[in-house]
Scaffold this motif. Structure first.
Motif, PDB file in Angstrom:
ATOM      1  N   ASN A 122       0.819  -1.210   0.000  1.00  0.00           N
ATOM      2  CA  ASN A 122       0.000   0.000   0.000  1.00  0.00           C
ATOM      3  C   ASN A 122       0.853   1.261   0.000  1.00  0.00           C
ATOM      4  N   ALA A 172      -4.469 -15.620  -0.199  1.00  0.00           N
ATOM      5  CA  ALA A 172      -5.805 -15.040  -0.254  1.00  0.00           C
ATOM      6  C   ALA A 172      -5.748 -13.529  -0.441  1.00  0.00           C
ATOM      7  N   VAL A 173      -4.807 -12.887   0.231  1.00  0.00           N
ATOM      8  CA  VAL A 173      -4.636 -11.440   0.087  1.00  0.00           C
ATOM      9  C   VAL A 173      -4.217 -11.087  -1.339  1.00  0.00           C
ATOM     10  N   THR A 174      -3.341 -11.908  -1.919  1.00  0.00           N
ATOM     11  CA  THR A 174      -2.902 -11.672  -3.297  1.00  0.00           C
ATOM     12  C   THR A 174      -4.088 -11.680  -4.252  1.00  0.00           C
ATOM     13  N   VAL A 175      -4.988 -12.630  -4.079  1.00  0.00           N
ATOM     14  CA  VAL A 175      -6.182 -12.709  -4.918  1.00  0.00           C
ATOM     15  C   VAL A 175      -7.038 -11.450  -4.771  1.00  0.00           C
ATOM     16  N   GLN A 176      -7.197 -10.982  -3.543  1.00  0.00           N
ATOM     17  CA  GLN A 176      -8.024  -9.798  -3.315  1.00  0.00           C
ATOM     18  C   GLN A 176      -7.406  -8.552  -3.941  1.00  0.00           C
ATOM     19  N   TYR A 177      -6.089  -8.427  -3.870  1.00  0.00           N
ATOM     20  CA  TYR A 177      -5.423  -7.312  -4.550  1.00  0.00           C
ATOM     21  C   TYR A 177      -5.663  -7.396  -6.057  1.00  0.00           C
ATOM     22  N   LYS A 179      -8.100  -8.683  -7.644  1.00  0.00           N
ATOM     23  CA  LYS A 179      -9.486  -8.307  -7.953  1.00  0.00           C
ATOM     24  C   LYS A 179      -9.666  -6.790  -7.907  1.00  0.00           C
ATOM     25  N   GLU A 180      -9.078  -6.168  -6.876  1.00  0.00           N
ATOM     26  CA  GLU A 180      -9.222  -4.720  -6.750  1.00  0.00           C
ATOM     27  C   GLU A 180      -8.491  -3.978  -7.863  1.00  0.00           C
ATOM     28  N   GLY A 229      -3.128 -12.347 -10.317  1.00  0.00           N
ATOM     29  CA  GLY A 229      -3.911 -13.113  -9.367  1.00  0.00           C
ATOM     30  C   GLY A 229      -3.650 -14.600  -9.452  1.00  0.00           C
ATOM     31  N   TRP A 240      -4.541 -23.189  -5.474  1.00  0.00           N
ATOM     32  CA  TRP A 240      -4.685 -22.432  -4.236  1.00  0.00           C
ATOM     33  C   TRP A 240      -5.028 -23.369  -3.079  1.00  0.00           C
TER      34      TRP A 240
END
Length: 240
Positions: A122, A172-177, A179-180, A229, A240
């Protein structure tokens, strides 16, 4: 941004992180050697420069907000950032059986391996957004694969309620990044270096740090429009 690409590798004063920095430097990149220990970081920079790499030190403790903020300011002063490799990590030691592990151990491992990645990512995102081809590589492990952990007969190492689960969390955090950031040109992927001989495991690994660095270098140099992702090792996609 200059034509020369700039990367920041956390935990780069030794082991796999050092070899990632060396590999990107060999491609002609300018590489920030992220290190919590300033003296070790300076020693690594000197060694890389002696090998012809355009390396510079970036003191950074991924668990400390102020340290990460200063590191981001330094990267801005250097001209920007094209690639971030979140490599810094800890195992947490033993025991790690869920019935025996100290919750403080789990907390410390997650603080470095997951929250540290979020904190650094971030802080560096404003710089990465200005790059024509920004990449983020999160160094994970196949022990974090829930698919492999729950498949009978698949060897995933010892029971690990801190380290392995932190890598599952990181995945899991990598996937969410991803997506965003899907509507941007930022590619973010997780990579597994394999079981490398480093001080993280008492040098019991069967691969060299240089071999382990290969997946990070691959993901850091993906072409525009490449995958995002995803979770890869040298053999290809990891479930995963």
């Amino acid at each position: 941004m200059s034509e020369t690409k700039t990367a920041l590798v956390t935990g780069a004063n030794k082991g796999i992180g050092y070899e990632i920095a060396a590999g990107l430097g060999a491609l002609g990149w300018s590489v920030g050697v992220g290190s919590r220990d300033v003296e070790r970081g300076e020693a690594a920079v000197a060694k890389l420069r002696a090998a012809g790499v355009d390396a510079f030190g970036v003191p950074i403790d991924v668990t400390d907000d102020a340290s990460v903020t200063v590191a981001a300011e330094l990267m801005g002063e250097r001209g920007g950032l094209d690639v971030l490799v979140n490599n810094a990590g800890i195992t947490g030691g033993t025991p790690q059986e869920p019935t025996l592990v100290d919750p403080a151990t789990v907390r410390a491992v997650v603080e470095t391996n997951v929250l540290g990645v979020i904190r650094v990512t971030n802080a560096m995102l404003p710089l990465l957004r200005r790059s024509p081809s920004p990449r983020i590589v999160n160094m994970s492990s196949t022990v974090g694969s829930l698919t492999r952990q729950t498949t009978p007969g698949v060897q995933t190492g010892p029971i690990s309620a801190a380290y392995a689960t932190s890598k599952t969390f990181l995945n899991a955090v990598t996937v969410q990044y991803a997506k965003e950031l899907a509507d941007t040109n930022i590619l973010i992927n997780a990579g597994c270096p394999g079981f490398c001989a480093t001080d993280l495991n008492g040098f019991r690994g069967v691969r060299t740090p240089e071999q382990g660095a290969a997946i990070a270098i691959h993901l850091a140099t993906l072409p525009d429009g490449g995958p995002t992702g995803t979770f890869h090792d040298d053999d290809g996609p990891v479930p995963w």
